[in-house]
Motif scaffolding. Structure first.
Motif, PDB file in Angstrom:
ATOM      1  N   THR A   1       1.655  25.276   4.335  1.00  0.00           N
ATOM      2  CA  THR A   1       0.484  26.141   4.416  1.00  0.00           C
ATOM      3  C   THR A   1      -0.401  26.028   3.180  1.00  0.00           C
ATOM      4  OG1 THR A   1       1.660  28.002   3.439  1.00  0.00           O
ATOM      5  CG2 THR A   1       1.729  27.796   5.839  1.00  0.00           C
ATOM      6  N   THR A   2       0.103  25.392   2.151  1.00  0.00           N
ATOM      7  CA  THR A   2      -0.665  25.256   0.916  1.00  0.00           C
ATOM      8  C   THR A   2      -1.566  24.035   1.013  1.00  0.00           C
ATOM      9  OG1 THR A   2       1.174  26.195  -0.291  1.00  0.00           O
ATOM     10  CG2 THR A   2      -0.498  25.075  -1.581  1.00  0.00           C
ATOM     11  N   GLU A   3      -2.868  24.248   1.043  1.00  0.00           N
ATOM     12  CA  GLU A   3      -3.794  23.128   1.168  1.00  0.00           C
ATOM     13  C   GLU A   3      -4.302  22.640  -0.186  1.00  0.00           C
ATOM     14  OE1 GLU A   3      -6.725  23.207   4.161  1.00  0.00           O
ATOM     15  OE2 GLU A   3      -5.399  24.079   5.634  1.00  0.00           O
ATOM     16  N   VAL A   4      -3.501  22.819  -1.190  1.00  0.00           N
ATOM     17  CA  VAL A   4      -3.844  22.295  -2.501  1.00  0.00           C
ATOM     18  C   VAL A   4      -3.153  20.949  -2.623  1.00  0.00           C
ATOM     19  CG1 VAL A   4      -3.646  22.623  -4.991  1.00  0.00           C
ATOM     20  CG2 VAL A   4      -4.051  24.598  -3.489  1.00  0.00           C
ATOM     21  N   ASN A   5      -3.947  19.903  -2.712  1.00  0.00           N
ATOM     22  CA  ASN A   5      -3.379  18.562  -2.768  1.00  0.00           C
ATOM     23  C   ASN A   5      -3.391  18.063  -4.203  1.00  0.00           C
ATOM     24  OD1 ASN A   5      -2.272  16.175  -2.056  1.00  0.00           O
ATOM     25  ND2 ASN A   5      -4.159  15.270  -1.290  1.00  0.00           N
ATOM     26  N   ILE A   6      -2.281  18.266  -4.892  1.00  0.00           N
ATOM     27  CA  ILE A   6      -2.167  17.760  -6.262  1.00  0.00           C
ATOM     28  C   ILE A   6      -1.298  16.510  -6.295  1.00  0.00           C
ATOM     29  CG2 ILE A   6      -2.568  19.978  -7.362  1.00  0.00           C
ATOM     30  CD1 ILE A   6       0.509  20.192  -7.708  1.00  0.00           C
ATOM     31  N   ASP A   7      -1.140  15.864  -5.147  1.00  0.00           N
ATOM     32  CA  ASP A   7      -0.294  14.683  -5.024  1.00  0.00           C
ATOM     33  C   ASP A   7      -0.887  13.526  -5.797  1.00  0.00           C
ATOM     34  OD1 ASP A   7       0.949  16.371  -3.328  1.00  0.00           O
ATOM     35  OD2 ASP A   7       0.386  15.331  -1.510  1.00  0.00           O
TER      36      ASP A   7
ATOM     37  N   ASN B   1      -1.259  18.960   9.674  1.00  0.00           N
ATOM     38  CA  ASN B   1      -0.396  19.374  10.790  1.00  0.00           C
ATOM     39  C   ASN B   1       0.102  18.200  11.616  1.00  0.00           C
ATOM     40  OD1 ASN B   1      -0.456  22.112  10.187  1.00  0.00           O
ATOM     41  ND2 ASN B   1      -2.348  22.427  11.344  1.00  0.00           N
ATOM     42  N   TYR B   2      -0.632  17.133  11.645  1.00  0.00           N
ATOM     43  CA  TYR B   2      -0.278  15.951  12.424  1.00  0.00           C
ATOM     44  C   TYR B   2       0.214  14.832  11.500  1.00  0.00           C
ATOM     45  CZ  TYR B   2      -5.041  15.155  10.867  1.00  0.00           C
ATOM     46  OH  TYR B   2      -6.169  15.055  10.098  1.00  0.00           O
ATOM     47  N   TYR B   3       0.980  15.193  10.500  1.00  0.00           N
ATOM     48  CA  TYR B   3       1.421  14.268   9.455  1.00  0.00           C
ATOM     49  C   TYR B   3       2.067  13.004  10.042  1.00  0.00           C
ATOM     50  CZ  TYR B   3       3.597  12.510   5.206  1.00  0.00           C
ATOM     51  OH  TYR B   3       3.981  11.716   4.170  1.00  0.00           O
ATOM     52  N   ASP B   4       3.029  13.175  10.954  1.00  0.00           N
ATOM     53  CA  ASP B   4       3.730  12.017  11.526  1.00  0.00           C
ATOM     54  C   ASP B   4       2.759  11.051  12.199  1.00  0.00           C
ATOM     55  OD1 ASP B   4       5.976  13.312  10.662  1.00  0.00           O
ATOM     56  OD2 ASP B   4       6.703  13.856  12.654  1.00  0.00           O
ATOM     57  N   THR B   5       1.837  11.588  12.973  1.00  0.00           N
ATOM     58  CA  THR B   5       0.856  10.758  13.667  1.00  0.00           C
ATOM     59  C   THR B   5      -0.081  10.082  12.674  1.00  0.00           C
ATOM     60  OG1 THR B   5       0.949  12.234  15.567  1.00  0.00           O
ATOM     61  CG2 THR B   5      -0.961  10.780  15.425  1.00  0.00           C
ATOM     62  N   ALA B   6      -0.486  10.812  11.634  1.00  0.00           N
ATOM     63  CA  ALA B   6      -1.373  10.240  10.625  1.00  0.00           C
ATOM     64  C   ALA B   6      -0.709   9.052   9.929  1.00  0.00           C
ATOM     65  CB  ALA B   6      -1.765  11.309   9.608  1.00  0.00           C
TER      66      ALA B   6
ATOM     67  N   VAL C   1       0.858  -1.179   0.000  1.00  0.00           N
ATOM     68  CA  VAL C   1       0.000   0.000   0.000  1.00  0.00           C
ATOM     69  C   VAL C   1       0.898   1.235   0.000  1.00  0.00           C
ATOM     70  CG1 VAL C   1      -0.286   0.010   2.519  1.00  0.00           C
ATOM     71  CG2 VAL C   1      -1.969   1.140   1.093  1.00  0.00           C
ATOM     72  N   ILE C   2       0.540   2.200  -0.842  1.00  0.00           N
ATOM     73  CA  ILE C   2       1.271   3.462  -0.890  1.00  0.00           C
ATOM     74  C   ILE C   2       0.352   4.521  -0.309  1.00  0.00           C
ATOM     75  CG2 ILE C   2       2.396   5.182  -2.349  1.00  0.00           C
ATOM     76  CD1 ILE C   2       2.999   2.878  -4.310  1.00  0.00           C
ATOM     77  N   LEU C   3       0.729   5.027   0.852  1.00  0.00           N
ATOM     78  CA  LEU C   3      -0.108   5.993   1.556  1.00  0.00           C
ATOM     79  C   LEU C   3       0.006   7.369   0.919  1.00  0.00           C
ATOM     80  CD1 LEU C   3       0.744   5.027   5.249  1.00  0.00           C
ATOM     81  CD2 LEU C   3      -1.146   4.193   3.830  1.00  0.00           C
ATOM     82  N   GLN C   4      -1.142   7.951   0.595  1.00  0.00           N
ATOM     83  CA  GLN C   4      -1.201   9.313   0.093  1.00  0.00           C
ATOM     84  C   GLN C   4      -1.804  10.171   1.212  1.00  0.00           C
ATOM     85  OE1 GLN C   4      -2.174   9.653  -4.368  1.00  0.00           O
ATOM     86  NE2 GLN C   4      -3.443   7.956  -3.654  1.00  0.00           N
ATOM     87  N   ILE C   5      -0.957  10.671   2.065  1.00  0.00           N
ATOM     88  CA  ILE C   5      -1.407  11.518   3.165  1.00  0.00           C
ATOM     89  C   ILE C   5      -0.954  12.928   2.848  1.00  0.00           C
ATOM     90  CG2 ILE C   5      -1.239  11.978   5.636  1.00  0.00           C
ATOM     91  CD1 ILE C   5      -0.896   8.956   6.050  1.00  0.00           C
ATOM     92  N   PRO C   6      -1.911  13.879   2.759  1.00  0.00           N
ATOM     93  CA  PRO C   6      -1.563  15.231   2.307  1.00  0.00           C
ATOM     94  C   PRO C   6      -0.441  15.866   3.115  1.00  0.00           C
ATOM     95  CG  PRO C   6      -3.931  14.978   2.475  1.00  0.00           C
ATOM     96  CD  PRO C   6      -3.324  13.753   3.086  1.00  0.00           C
ATOM     97  N   HIS C   7       0.408  16.564   2.389  1.00  0.00           N
ATOM     98  CA  HIS C   7       1.585  17.208   2.981  1.00  0.00           C
ATOM     99  C   HIS C   7       1.220  18.300   3.968  1.00  0.00           C
ATOM    100  CE1 HIS C   7       0.309  19.693  -0.356  1.00  0.00           C
ATOM    101  NE2 HIS C   7       0.874  20.698   0.271  1.00  0.00           N
ATOM    102  N   TYR C   8       0.035  18.864   3.872  1.00  0.00           N
ATOM    103  CA  TYR C   8      -0.314  20.008   4.704  1.00  0.00           C
ATOM    104  C   TYR C   8      -0.953  19.623   6.035  1.00  0.00           C
ATOM    105  CZ  TYR C   8      -4.788  19.062   2.427  1.00  0.00           C
ATOM    106  OH  TYR C   8      -5.892  18.451   1.936  1.00  0.00           O
TER     107      TYR C   8
END
Length: 182
Positions: free
Chosen positions: A176-182, A144-149, A135-142
């Motif tokens: 700060t950019t909440e545009v998720n083009i990942d 704030n709790y990225y590590d925990t997510a 599984v390749i996790l796509q968790i948005p870069h923006y």
């Protein structure tokens, strides 16, 4: 992981192949079979991953990628108002669609990979985990709790399927950019 995000003019492809062979190992992954640099990456002894965003695409890959890919990856994405390659009805029946996609892969001798969106990881991780080899996790870069997510997702998936390979898609951007083009 070898991702084919290299762009631009490569005048000496053999030089690139020779350089990559120094670092590529057989358990690396190359997951974009439609990339212009296929001729380079296909010379490496790595796991090749063919990707489709729909069950119809997975069905087609299950025959067209025989002898070419190790993994078939289902990338279900559908967005309100348009976007994504997954038909709406297929996306809204997420778990059954993942199970069907896994059968297209496994029944034809491939390993099965999944690239769920963050919202789908949160809702369905324990339900899709038994069916995936990777599984390749796509968790948005923006977030704030990225590590925990990331940690929570990995723990939940591994709890159900301890043998699954979990990769995390990293695309560094301004948080700060909440545009998720990942």
């Amino acid at each position: 992981i070898l991702n084919t995000m290299i762009r631009g003019d490569i005048s000496n492809q053999q030089e690139l192949v020779d350089m990559l062979k120094k670092y590529a190992v057989s358990n690396d992954f190359k997951y974009a079979l439609k990339d212009p640099l296929d001729s380079v990456f296909n010379q490496l002894d790595v796991n090749k991953v063919a990707t489709a965003g729909s069950l119809d695409g997975m069905r087609k890959l299950s025959t067209s990628q025989q002898g070419k890919a190790t993994y078939l990856m289902y990338d279900p994405e559908w967005f309100e108002g348009g976007g994504g390659d997954t038909p709406e009805d297929e996306y809204k029946d997420y778990v059954n669609s993942v199970i069907t996609a896994s059968h297209y892969a496994h029944d034809n001798g491939f390993k099965f990979a999944l690239t769920p969106l963050y919202k789908d990881i949160q809702e369905y991780d324990k339900q899709f985990a038994p069916y995936v080899d990777m599984v390749i996790l796509q968790i948005p870069h923006y977030v704030n709790y990225y590590d925990t997510a990331v940690e929570t997702a990995v723990q939940n998936i591994k709890l159900v399927n301890p043998d699954v390979i979990v990769l995390v898609q990293l695309i560094p951007r301004d948080r700060t950019t909440e545009v998720n083009i990942d």
